[in-house]
Design an enzyme around this catalytic site. Structure first.
Site, PDB file in Angstrom:
ATOM      1  N   PHE A  16       0.808  -1.219   0.000  1.00 12.03           N
ATOM      2  CA  PHE A  16       0.000   0.000   0.000  1.00 12.03           C
ATOM      3  C   PHE A  16       0.840   1.267   0.000  1.00 12.03           C
ATOM      4  O   PHE A  16       0.380   2.311   0.459  1.00 12.03           O
ATOM      5  CB  PHE A  16      -0.936  -0.015   1.208  1.00 12.03           C
ATOM      6  N   GLY A  44       4.596  -2.405  10.705  1.00 10.41           N
ATOM      7  CA  GLY A  44       3.627  -2.675   9.624  1.00 10.41           C
ATOM      8  C   GLY A  44       4.331  -2.834   8.289  1.00 10.41           C
ATOM      9  O   GLY A  44       4.565  -1.858   7.571  1.00 10.41           O
ATOM     10  N   SER A  50       7.013  -1.179   1.443  1.00 10.41           N
ATOM     11  CA  SER A  50       7.729  -0.050   2.060  1.00 10.41           C
ATOM     12  C   SER A  50       9.085  -0.502   2.600  1.00 10.41           C
ATOM     13  O   SER A  50      10.039   0.287   2.643  1.00 10.41           O
ATOM     14  CB  SER A  50       6.897   0.542   3.197  1.00 10.41           C
ATOM     15  N   SER A 122       2.893  -5.676  17.691  1.00 10.96           N
ATOM     16  CA  SER A 122       3.643  -4.433  17.867  1.00 10.96           C
ATOM     17  C   SER A 122       3.765  -3.970  19.330  1.00 10.96           C
ATOM     18  O   SER A 122       4.876  -3.670  19.792  1.00 10.96           O
ATOM     19  CB  SER A 122       3.008  -3.357  16.981  1.00 10.96           C
ATOM     20  N   HIS A 142      -4.592   0.554  11.717  1.00  6.27           N
ATOM     21  CA  HIS A 142      -5.107   1.917  11.582  1.00  6.27           C
ATOM     22  C   HIS A 142      -6.383   2.172  12.370  1.00  6.27           C
ATOM     23  O   HIS A 142      -7.032   3.193  12.195  1.00  6.27           O
ATOM     24  CB  HIS A 142      -5.328   2.250  10.102  1.00  6.27           C
ATOM     25  N   HIS A 167       2.425   7.005   8.183  1.00  6.54           N
ATOM     26  CA  HIS A 167       1.730   6.840   6.913  1.00  6.54           C
ATOM     27  C   HIS A 167       0.212   6.921   7.090  1.00  6.54           C
ATOM     28  O   HIS A 167      -0.303   6.704   8.178  1.00  6.54           O
ATOM     29  CB  HIS A 167       2.088   5.498   6.259  1.00  6.54           C
ATOM     30  N   ASP A 168      -0.482   7.246   6.012  1.00  5.31           N
ATOM     31  CA  ASP A 168      -1.956   7.298   5.984  1.00  5.31           C
ATOM     32  C   ASP A 168      -2.521   8.350   6.925  1.00  5.31           C
ATOM     33  O   ASP A 168      -3.511   8.119   7.626  1.00  5.31           O
ATOM     34  CB  ASP A 168      -2.552   5.906   6.254  1.00  5.31           C
TER      35      ASP A 168
HETATM   36  N1  SAH Z   1       3.892  -0.745   4.991  1.00  3.28           N
HETATM   37  C1  SAH Z   1       3.135  -1.687   4.192  1.00  3.28           C
HETATM   38  C2  SAH Z   1       1.671  -1.749   4.539  1.00  3.28           C
HETATM   39  C3  SAH Z   1       1.379  -2.148   5.960  1.00  3.28           C
HETATM   40  S1  SAH Z   1      -0.298  -2.676   6.170  1.00  3.28           S
HETATM   41  C4  SAH Z   1       3.311  -1.362   2.703  1.00  3.28           C
HETATM   42  O1  SAH Z   1       4.102  -0.517   2.325  1.00  3.28           O
HETATM   43  O2  SAH Z   1       2.648  -1.974   1.870  1.00  3.28           O
HETATM   44  C5  SAH Z   1      -0.405  -2.781   7.906  1.00  3.28           C
HETATM   45  C6  SAH Z   1       0.352  -3.952   8.514  1.00  3.28           C
HETATM   46  O3  SAH Z   1       0.319  -3.775   9.926  1.00  3.28           O
HETATM   47  C7  SAH Z   1      -0.254  -5.333   8.244  1.00  3.28           C
HETATM   48  O4  SAH Z   1       0.693  -6.166   7.612  1.00  3.28           O
HETATM   49  C8  SAH Z   1      -0.609  -5.870   9.643  1.00  3.28           C
HETATM   50  O5  SAH Z   1      -0.341  -7.250   9.825  1.00  3.28           O
HETATM   51  C9  SAH Z   1       0.283  -5.042  10.548  1.00  3.28           C
HETATM   52  N2  SAH Z   1      -0.254  -4.910  11.889  1.00  3.28           N
HETATM   53  C10 SAH Z   1      -1.461  -4.424  12.252  1.00  3.28           C
HETATM   54  N3  SAH Z   1      -1.598  -4.465  13.581  1.00  3.28           N
HETATM   55  C11 SAH Z   1      -0.443  -4.996  14.072  1.00  3.28           C
HETATM   56  C12 SAH Z   1       0.020  -5.310  15.388  1.00  3.28           C
HETATM   57  N4  SAH Z   1      -0.717  -5.076  16.468  1.00  3.28           N
HETATM   58  N5  SAH Z   1       1.240  -5.859  15.516  1.00  3.28           N
HETATM   59  C13 SAH Z   1       2.010  -6.101  14.433  1.00  3.28           C
HETATM   60  N6  SAH Z   1       1.629  -5.817  13.178  1.00  3.28           N
HETATM   61  C14 SAH Z   1       0.419  -5.282  12.997  1.00  3.28           C
HETATM   62 MG    MG Z   2       0.009   2.676   4.799  1.00  2.13          MG
END
Ligand code: SAH
Ligand code: MG
Length: 209
Positions: A16, A44, A50, A122, A142, A167-168
């Site tokens: 994304f 993430g 990314s 996380s 998010h 991001h976002d």
């Molecule tokens: N940076 C990526 C997009 C990340 S999407 C890109 O460039 O495409 C968001 C990610 O956050 C997902 O893979 C999801 O598994 C992770 N995520 C969401 N909540 C999380 C948590 N509590 N602990 C670890 N990872 C988490």
């Molecule tokens: Mg993003």
């Protein structure tokens, strides 16, 4: 600019991160290393899109990038939600699993010596973290709760002079979800510890002071 070969890998990876924001992320991370010691960390990673820009920046800056993700997808990646990709569901568990895609992205890009993959929740990882970070990129869950926890638990680890990228970030609700703006960006600015140094699309770059 990220070298052309790595950039092709980034653009080929699923995820994304828009092209212009990925390029801005790279520049911000390379620059961050001029202002603070310590590793880089991404919250993430999804399939590693990314992560290739940031891994390339870490290599250029001679730093290590820790890439934190439980690889089970965010709420918005689950079946029935807007950002769901059905082929990323593991048929054995019925759950999202992006780890295999992520590994392929990093290994194909030749970044396995720079990127340390941290598979975990996380907040759990953050609670055991103690190394000051030159660069922190937050792009995890998010929703209000995950965004709030990522702000509270990770941003104290940004070194003085270090960089926080978010991001976002959508100040206008018509453009997208609010928590990265309301629960990460605004608290960071209002804390007085961060000043904004860059904006590209929904990517905000802040410096710790
Ligand atoms: N940076 C990526 C997009 C990340 S999407 C890109 O460039 O495409 C968001 C990610 O956050 C997902 O893979 C999801 O598994 C992770 N995520 C969401 N909540 C999380 C948590 N509590 N602990 C670890 N990872 C988490
Ligand atoms: Mg993003």
């Amino acid at each position: 600019m990220l070298d052309a070969d790595l950039r092709r890998h980034a653009l080929a990876a699923r995820g994304f991160m828009p092209e212009d924001e990925g390029d801005a992320l790279y520049v911000a991370a390379v620059d961050a290393a001029q202002h603070a010691r310590g590793p880089f960390l991404e919250v993430g990673s999804y399939c590693g899109r990314s992560t290739v820009w940031l891994g390339g920046a870490a290599r250029a800056a001679k730093r290590t990038l820790f890439a934190v993700d439980h690889h089970m997808g965010s709420e918005e990646n689950q079946p029935g939600w807007e950002w769901h990709e059905p082929d990323l569901v593991d048929p054995r568990t019925g759950r999202m699993d992006t780890l295999a895609q992520f590994r392929s992205t990093i290994i194909d890009a030749g970044l396995a010596d720079v990127v340390v993959t941290v598979v975990g929740d996380s907040p759990v990882v953050a609670r055991s973290w103690s190394t000051p970070l030159a660069f922190l990129f937050i792009d995890g869950g998010h929703g209000v709760e995950p965004a709030t926890l990522d702000y509270e638990l990770w941003t104290p680890h940004v070194a003085l002079g270090g960089t926080l990228a978010i991001h976002d970030v959508f100040p206008d609700p018509a453009d997208g979800g609010r928590p990265p703006y309301e629960n990460i960006y605004l608290p960071a600015i209002n804390s007085g510890h961060f000043e904004e140094i860059g904006v590209t699309g929904s990517l905000r770059i802040l410096r710790r002071r």
